[in-house]
Write a protein that holds these residues in place. Structure first.
Motif, PDB file in Angstrom:
ATOM      1  N   LEU A  44      -3.526 -20.291  13.077  1.00  0.00           N
ATOM      2  CA  LEU A  44      -3.460 -19.620  11.779  1.00  0.00           C
ATOM      3  C   LEU A  44      -4.845 -19.191  11.285  1.00  0.00           C
ATOM      4  O   LEU A  44      -4.973 -18.188  10.573  1.00  0.00           O
TER       5      LEU A  44
ATOM      6  N   ARG B 160       2.495 -23.770   7.516  1.00  0.00           N
ATOM      7  CA  ARG B 160       2.479 -22.289   7.531  1.00  0.00           C
ATOM      8  C   ARG B 160       2.732 -21.718   6.142  1.00  0.00           C
ATOM      9  O   ARG B 160       2.130 -20.720   5.746  1.00  0.00           O
TER      10      ARG B 160
ATOM     11  N   TYR C  49      -0.318 -21.905   4.111  1.00  0.00           N
ATOM     12  CA  TYR C  49      -1.233 -20.846   4.559  1.00  0.00           C
ATOM     13  C   TYR C  49      -0.858 -19.519   3.904  1.00  0.00           C
ATOM     14  O   TYR C  49      -1.712 -18.801   3.385  1.00  0.00           O
TER      15      TYR C  49
ATOM     16  N   GLU D  30      -1.774 -25.493  15.557  1.00  0.00           N
ATOM     17  CA  GLU D  30      -1.243 -24.506  14.611  1.00  0.00           C
ATOM     18  C   GLU D  30      -2.318 -24.075  13.602  1.00  0.00           C
ATOM     19  O   GLU D  30      -2.401 -22.897  13.243  1.00  0.00           O
TER      20      GLU D  30
END
Ligand SMILES: [Zn+2]
Length: 363
Positions: free
Chosen positions: A164, A116, A119, A160
């Motif tokens: 995302l 994350r 990202y 995930e």
């Protein structure tokens, strides 16, 4: 648009700017302009040497930091693209769009927090496996077959990435990993660079079955430009005393280093990378690359094939090509095949742009 171009590792170890023109490299901004590139997967490479000491996360962050600083500094020529619309806008303004991608492992354990964070920093494409090494959630092409594909953590990483809007790259994955990833992912995926097992039957190349599955879910398979993956006459001359892509010995050698600085010093020696020489009598012609493209187009259709040169990652280019400035040669060779303009444009980038849009702009 090219799905796999090595950027930043060179500058990380040797200094310099991405806008410098390097006589001993295959990729830089001036040469990209000469080659007519509108957009690239701006690939950072967390190399295997960092894995034994578990420095892969720090290595990835350091490369990302330098990537963002370089893209900011040279944004008048090349700019960060987070989605398909950015790619359109940036390329229409006459600049090169850089879609940041990671080759190698972001974290060998598949930590979703690390994912994350990358990202949030602007990374939009990640390789599921840790290059040729099998990580703790997905089998690579060329390492230990530990999970018979992907395990539960691998499924969580995929979920995930889907949530995302990050592109899942299955280059360097095992055949099982690819098939299971296609199945588990709600988004289409990419095989960013490699050849076809129909021409050279090695685990690093794509099987026909995997190619068809990727395409059936809307994904794109991209051709790497090197002799090793595409030219049987050259592949046959390579030593066969070890498994292709096996990194076990190298990982053992690097396990002795206790600090990141020691690893940096060793890894720095391999940049800039130099492709191996190919004897002229067996050297690949550009038409041999086009033969692989044509095989794939017949196998999976013109909407699912693209180009992922792997420049500066060591491809031994076909006769007549020396760097990204010669990109038009491959486009011209595809045209000579008699393909329609529409088909050529799809292979030369529009398929990739569609895939990026689909993954990054679904919300
Ligand atoms: Zn690679």
């Amino acid at each position: 648009m090219d799905a796999h171009v090595h950027m930043i590792n060179r500058q990380f170890y040797q200094g310099g700017e991405i806008t410098d023109s390097y006589s001993d490299g295959q990729v830089d901004v001036p040469r990209m302009k000469k080659g007519g590139l509108n957009a690239i997967f701006f690939s950072l490479y967390s190399t295997e040497q960092y894995y034994p000491g578990r420095f892969e996360v720090k290595s990835t962050i350091q490369l990302m930091d330098l990537a963002l600083r370089q893209l900011e500094k040279h944004r008048d020529q090349i700019a960060l693209a987070l989605n398909g619309s950015d790619i359109d806008r940036i390329s229409k303004s006459g600049r090169i769009a850089a879609f940041v991608d990671l080759e190698g492992g972001f974290d060998l354990d598949g930590d979703l927090g690390v994912l994350r964070t990358l990202y949030r920093l602007g990374m939009r494409s990640v390789m599921l496996v840790a290059h040729n090494h099998t990580n703790n959630f997905a089998d690579s092409c060329c390492g230990e077959q530990k999970w018979s594909g992907i395990n539960q953590r691998g499924r969580e990483v995929i979920r995930e990435m889907n949530r995302l809007g990050m592109l899942i790259n299955v280059a360097h994955a095992s055949n099982q990993t690819i098939l299971q990833t296609v199945e588990a992912s709600s988004d289409p995926i990419i095989f960013s660079h490699g050849g076809s097992r129909h021409f050279i039957d090695i685990p690093r190349n794509l099987s026909d079955g995997a190619a068809k599955n990727i395409a059936a879910k809307g994904g794109v398979i991209c051709l790497q430009f090197g002799n090793t993956f595409n030219n049987p006459a050259y592949y046959d001359t390579l030593p066969k005393n070890r498994v292709f892509g096996d990194v076990t010995e190298m990982l053992k050698r690097f396990a002795v280093f206790k600090t990141m600085q020691e690893v940096d010093r060793e890894v720095a020696r391999q940049f800039p990378g130099r492709p191996a020489g190919v004897a002229p009598e067996i050297a690949m012609r550009i038409d041999q690359l086009v033969a692989v493209i044509d095989y794939w187009v017949n196998l999976v259709g013109e909407d699912h094939v693209g180009l992922g040169s792997d420049l500066d990652g060591g491809p031994e280019l076909p006769v007549g090509m020396k760097d990204i400035g010669d990109y038009s040669q491959i486009i011209d060779a595809i045209r000579r095949k008699g393909y329609s303009d529409t088909r050529v444009r799809k292979i030369a980038g529009l398929n990739l742009l569609r895939l990026v849009r689909q993954v990054t702009e679904k919300r």
